[in-house]
Scaffold this motif. Sequence first.
Motif, PDB file in Angstrom:
ATOM      1  N   GLY A  70      24.626  41.016  52.009  1.00 54.81           N
ATOM      2  CA  GLY A  70      23.875  42.425  51.751  1.00 54.81           C
ATOM      3  C   GLY A  70      23.338  43.116  51.271  1.00 54.81           C
ATOM      4  O   GLY A  70      24.890  43.010  51.416  1.00 54.81           O
ATOM      5  N   ARG A  71      23.284  44.137  51.604  1.00 53.33           N
ATOM      6  CA  ARG A  71      23.440  45.031  50.874  1.00 53.33           C
ATOM      7  C   ARG A  71      24.526  46.058  51.311  1.00 53.33           C
ATOM      8  O   ARG A  71      25.229  47.093  50.416  1.00 53.33           O
ATOM      9  CB  ARG A  71      22.025  46.478  50.129  1.00 53.33           C
ATOM     10  N   PRO A  72      24.618  46.398  52.266  1.00 53.51           N
ATOM     11  CA  PRO A  72      26.427  46.639  53.150  1.00 53.51           C
ATOM     12  C   PRO A  72      26.994  45.884  52.563  1.00 53.51           C
ATOM     13  O   PRO A  72      27.990  46.725  52.039  1.00 53.51           O
ATOM     14  CB  PRO A  72      26.148  47.226  54.779  1.00 53.51           C
ATOM     15  N   VAL A  73      27.075  45.050  52.339  1.00 54.88           N
ATOM     16  CA  VAL A  73      28.699  44.558  51.715  1.00 54.88           C
ATOM     17  C   VAL A  73      28.815  44.601  50.457  1.00 54.88           C
ATOM     18  O   VAL A  73      29.662  44.995  50.200  1.00 54.88           O
ATOM     19  CB  VAL A  73      28.222  42.902  52.237  1.00 54.88           C
ATOM     20  N   ILE A  74      27.997  44.567  49.949  1.00 61.22           N
ATOM     21  CA  ILE A  74      27.825  44.559  48.485  1.00 61.22           C
ATOM     22  C   ILE A  74      27.621  46.196  48.468  1.00 61.22           C
ATOM     23  O   ILE A  74      29.060  46.175  47.319  1.00 61.22           O
ATOM     24  CB  ILE A  74      26.250  44.255  47.954  1.00 61.22           C
ATOM     25  N   MET A  75      27.738  47.481  48.431  1.00 60.08           N
ATOM     26  CA  MET A  75      28.038  48.164  48.626  1.00 60.08           C
ATOM     27  C   MET A  75      29.646  48.839  48.989  1.00 60.08           C
ATOM     28  O   MET A  75      30.002  49.232  48.284  1.00 60.08           O
ATOM     29  CB  MET A  75      26.739  49.491  48.747  1.00 60.08           C
ATOM     30  N   THR A  76      29.466  47.991  49.969  1.00 58.88           N
ATOM     31  CA  THR A  76      31.213  48.661  50.391  1.00 58.88           C
ATOM     32  C   THR A  76      31.611  48.080  49.437  1.00 58.88           C
ATOM     33  O   THR A  76      33.117  48.513  48.252  1.00 58.88           O
ATOM     34  CB  THR A  76      31.295  48.184  51.399  1.00 58.88           C
ATOM     35  N   ARG A  77      31.963  46.462  48.887  1.00 56.89           N
ATOM     36  CA  ARG A  77      32.190  46.231  48.048  1.00 56.89           C
ATOM     37  C   ARG A  77      32.578  46.441  46.482  1.00 56.89           C
ATOM     38  O   ARG A  77      33.781  46.952  46.014  1.00 56.89           O
ATOM     39  CB  ARG A  77      32.267  45.095  47.978  1.00 56.89           C
ATOM     40  N   VAL A  78      31.284  47.485  46.199  1.00 56.35           N
ATOM     41  CA  VAL A  78      31.204  47.182  44.942  1.00 56.35           C
ATOM     42  C   VAL A  78      31.843  49.056  44.532  1.00 56.35           C
ATOM     43  O   VAL A  78      32.689  49.395  43.306  1.00 56.35           O
ATOM     44  CB  VAL A  78      30.080  47.538  43.791  1.00 56.35           C
ATOM     45  N   ILE A  79      31.910  49.908  45.244  1.00 60.12           N
ATOM     46  CA  ILE A  79      32.031  50.588  45.932  1.00 60.12           C
ATOM     47  C   ILE A  79      33.619  51.090  45.502  1.00 60.12           C
ATOM     48  O   ILE A  79      34.422  51.650  44.709  1.00 60.12           O
ATOM     49  CB  ILE A  79      31.872  52.128  47.113  1.00 60.12           C
ATOM     50  N   ARG A  80      34.346  50.206  46.614  1.00 61.30           N
ATOM     51  CA  ARG A  80      35.873  50.377  46.681  1.00 61.30           C
ATOM     52  C   ARG A  80      36.893  50.028  45.388  1.00 61.30           C
ATOM     53  O   ARG A  80      37.360  50.165  45.136  1.00 61.30           O
ATOM     54  CB  ARG A  80      36.410  49.195  47.609  1.00 61.30           C
TER      55      ARG A  80
END
Length: 178
Positions: free
Chosen positions: A87-97
């Motif tokens: 899901g987008r929340p998982v992806i965005m958290t990971r790519v930002i971190r």
Amino acid sequence: MRIVVIGISGAGKSTLAAQLAQGLGVPHVELDALYWEPGWTMASPAAFAARVEAATAGPAWVADGNYRAVRPLLWGRATHLVWLDYGRPVIMTRVIRRSLLRALSGRELWNGNREHWRNLLEPGHPIRYAWRQWAPRRRELEALLAGGEYPHLSVLRLRSTAELPAARAALLRQAGKG
């Protein structure tokens, strides 16, 4: 086994591919390393295709990446495809971190390239790319896999990070390594 790991930026493609390659005792082919030349210069299409062809000529490997230009070659040679479709929340958290850690550490990625703070706002930065491409890329891959063009591929579509350990173990077992 010849495995391709796909997913949007930040999904964990390279991490999973490296783990699988190590567990299987086969080469890890990181497409970004073949594509990006020094100074964040893109390889020419011919050079990139030649590098991918050479890197995947062997009997077993694990590759990660989504480059359309080499998809027919790579997917045509692969036996398995693992799609990290989170899901987008998982992806965005990971790519930002990931991007922030890379900018802080100054760690070299490929061919002398590093992420810098100044690049965070560029349109092509992985954070912006992941946000913009998450839905279109998902639709594209769904259609491509439903189209029957690659019937030889054994496809694992993981929609949750909780599915990852079992999928990794299953692939290793299938290869007689687990």
